[in-house]
Each structure stands twice: as structure tokens, then as C-alpha cells.
Design a protein around this motif. Structure first.
Motif, PDB file in Angstrom:
ATOM      1  N   LEU A 137      17.880  20.753  24.049  1.00  0.00           N
ATOM      2  CA  LEU A 137      17.605  21.104  25.445  1.00  0.00           C
ATOM      3  C   LEU A 137      17.796  19.923  26.399  1.00  0.00           C
ATOM      4  O   LEU A 137      17.748  20.105  27.619  1.00  0.00           O
ATOM      5  N   ASN A 138      17.977  18.719  25.841  1.00  0.00           N
ATOM      6  CA  ASN A 138      18.214  17.520  26.673  1.00  0.00           C
ATOM      7  C   ASN A 138      17.131  17.318  27.727  1.00  0.00           C
ATOM      8  O   ASN A 138      17.415  17.085  28.909  1.00  0.00           O
ATOM      9  N   LEU A 139      15.887  17.400  27.294  1.00  0.00           N
ATOM     10  CA  LEU A 139      14.748  17.230  28.196  1.00  0.00           C
ATOM     11  C   LEU A 139      14.203  15.807  28.094  1.00  0.00           C
ATOM     12  O   LEU A 139      14.437  15.107  27.111  1.00  0.00           O
ATOM     13  N   LYS A 140      13.432  15.424  29.098  1.00  0.00           N
ATOM     14  CA  LYS A 140      12.811  14.096  29.094  1.00  0.00           C
ATOM     15  C   LYS A 140      11.318  14.223  28.834  1.00  0.00           C
ATOM     16  O   LYS A 140      10.601  14.885  29.587  1.00  0.00           O
ATOM     17  N   GLU A 141      10.870  13.571  27.768  1.00  0.00           N
ATOM     18  CA  GLU A 141       9.445  13.585  27.438  1.00  0.00           C
ATOM     19  C   GLU A 141       8.655  12.882  28.548  1.00  0.00           C
ATOM     20  O   GLU A 141       9.068  11.863  29.080  1.00  0.00           O
ATOM     21  N   GLY A 142       7.516  13.453  28.905  1.00  0.00           N
ATOM     22  CA  GLY A 142       6.705  12.882  29.980  1.00  0.00           C
ATOM     23  C   GLY A 142       7.080  13.396  31.353  1.00  0.00           C
ATOM     24  O   GLY A 142       6.390  13.117  32.332  1.00  0.00           O
ATOM     25  N   VAL A 143       8.178  14.163  31.410  1.00  0.00           N
ATOM     26  CA  VAL A 143       8.603  14.806  32.662  1.00  0.00           C
ATOM     27  C   VAL A 143       8.757  16.307  32.427  1.00  0.00           C
ATOM     28  O   VAL A 143       8.122  17.126  33.095  1.00  0.00           O
ATOM     29  N   ASP A 144       9.593  16.649  31.457  1.00  0.00           N
ATOM     30  CA  ASP A 144       9.882  18.052  31.162  1.00  0.00           C
ATOM     31  C   ASP A 144       8.978  18.629  30.076  1.00  0.00           C
ATOM     32  O   ASP A 144       8.927  19.854  29.910  1.00  0.00           O
TER      33      ASP A 144
END
Length: 255
Positions: free
Chosen positions: A243-250
């Protein structure tokens, strides 16, 4: 003045004080931890991997998981000034998760977390350790409140990743205001997805809330993830990475 934590029968490596003191000078408002070696070696292997391999960013983003503090209490090292700024440990006695509560207060007061990436402590495992006297429900309630305060208070909506037992338990534990922010549950289990929704039967609302259940690829971030790490042979981690998400944001882990 430096406050150093160690359990009575843990073994420090000779360079521990020097290396953690150097780090504390560079990070005066942080709890300084280190990597550990477990004794016996095979005890709590998954937990030990987690302790030793978190990235610098994850030391702050993964503070909500069931593992507890991202640097373990026997490795803690911090200035006396910062310790008293945070406030003393809760001495409520047996059953109080004093290290977790102190760690949460530390984060709430703007404290950082830093780990010296050297194995500086041999950490013994004891089935009778005080940690095991704390009720799971007590820790769960503290974790949920901390998540609500630190993350959910600034989100307008989110998805719970896990339509099973843990995801539903989190939903039921949330405040009514935060329950209303849950737009969906997501999962990979076709049976749960096919059913299409979760009905909150315990609700006093009429009609009772029905929350959609969808496949994780069809879900909208941000996510609170209630899937345990390092337990699926990498399958969950692979799904998350797609999913190409950013931990701590998404997303945040609450596993």
C-alpha cells in the motif's frame, strides 16, 4: 546526575554506562535504552526481535502495541532532572504497570526515545516477574486511552485493520466519539468480507451501528492495525508494504 535502571539479576556489559551516558548527553530529554540478549536465549524470541530491531522512528510510532515501552525498563537511562520533570513512578503496588505509565507520561511531556544499538544487557526471563501480575485488561485500558489521546483525537476518520476479535474489541473499547470515526474494518478473510458488515450489538443506539467490512486493498487510510507483527511468515507485512503507506502518518500498530 543520571538515573540508571536494571533488574537485580540482569547483567550489564562493561561499556553500558559509558555508552548510554554519552547518548544521554546528546539526547537530554530522552529515555535511553539499548539492545539486549535474553537468558534463556529462546525465551520471548518475537518480543526480543522487536526490542532490538525497531528503527529510530518506530521507537515513537510503535508505543501503542501490546509489547509496551519501545525500550524496555531494565535498559532505561536518563537524567535525574528529566526523571523528576516527568514525575515519579506510580507506587500503587502490585498490579500497576508502573513502567508503562511512566513511559506514557514521558511521551506526553514531549520526551524522546533513543536506543544505543549495542547489546549492553543480558536480560533474564522469569515467569514469576512482576510484569505478569498486571492484569491484561488494565494494560489494555491504558493503551486505548493513550491511543485516543495521542492519535485519534486528531483524526476525523479511520479504518480498523482486523475484522476479527482484536479489531472488534478495540472498537468496543473506544469512546462513543471515536467509535463514530470508524468508517470500516478491513481484513483478508473472505468469510468476514463476504458478510459485509459488523453490527455493534451491545450499543444502546437504535438502529445499532453497522460498520462495513472490506478487503484491505479497498480500505481508506489512516489505519489502526490490530494484526500482530512477525506472526504470519511475512504475509501481513507484505500486504501492508504493497500500500506504500507511511507509518506514523497513514497507520499505527495497536497489535
Amino acid at each position: 546526575m543520571i538515573r540508571l535502571s536494571r533488574e537485580a539479576d540482569d547483567v550489564m556489559m562493561p561499556q553500558r554506562v559509558r555508552l548510554q551516558h554519552e547518548a544521554a548527553i546528546q539526547h537530554p530529554n530522552s529515555i535511553i535504552g539499548c539492545q539486549v540478549r535474553r537468558e534463556p536465549l529462546e525465551s520471548t524470541e518475537r518480543y526480543t526481535r522487536w526490542i532490538n530491531n525497531l528503527t529510530e522512528e518506530q521507537l515513537l510510532t510503535q508505543v501503542f502495541t501490546s509489547h509496551g515501552p519501545t525500550v524496555i525498563m531494565p535498559t532505561w537511562f536518563c537524567s535525574r532532572e528529566w526523571f523528576f520533570h516527568v514525575g515519579k513512578f506510580d507506587e500503587g503496588g502490585k498490579g500497576v504497570p508502573e513502567d508503562l505509565l511512566f513511559f506514557y507520561k514521558h511521551i506526553q511531556k514531549g520526551g524522546g526515545v533513543f536506543r544505543v544499538n549495542r547489546c549492553l544487557l543480558m536480560y533474564r526471563y522469569h515467569p514469576q516477574a512482576a510484569t505478569h501480575s498486571v492484569l491484561e485488561g488494565t494494560i489494555w485500558n491504558h493503551r486505548v486511552r493513550f491511543l485516543e489521546d495521542r492519535v485519534l483525537s486528531s483524526w476525523t476518520s479511520f479504518t480498523i485493520w482486523n475484522a476479527g476479535k482484536q479489531g472488534k474489541k478495540l472498537y468496543r473499547s473506544l469512546s462513543p466519539a471515536n467509535q463514530k470515526k470508524v468508517t470500516a474494518f478491513c481484513d483478508v478473510d473472505e468469510k468476514k468480507i463476504t458478510k459485509g458488515f459488523y453490527t455493534y450489538e451491545e450499543s444502546e443506539e437504535r438502529p445499532k451501528p453497522r460498520i462495513p467490512v472490506c478487503h484491505f486493498r479497498d480500505a481508506a487510510p489512516p489505519f489502526i492495525i490490530c494484526v500482530k507483527l512477525d506472526l504470519t511468515g511475512g504475509a501481513f507485512e507484505t500486504n501492508l508494504n504493497t500500500l506504500n503507506l507511511k507509518e506514523g502518518v497513514d497507520y499505527y500498530h495497536f497489535n
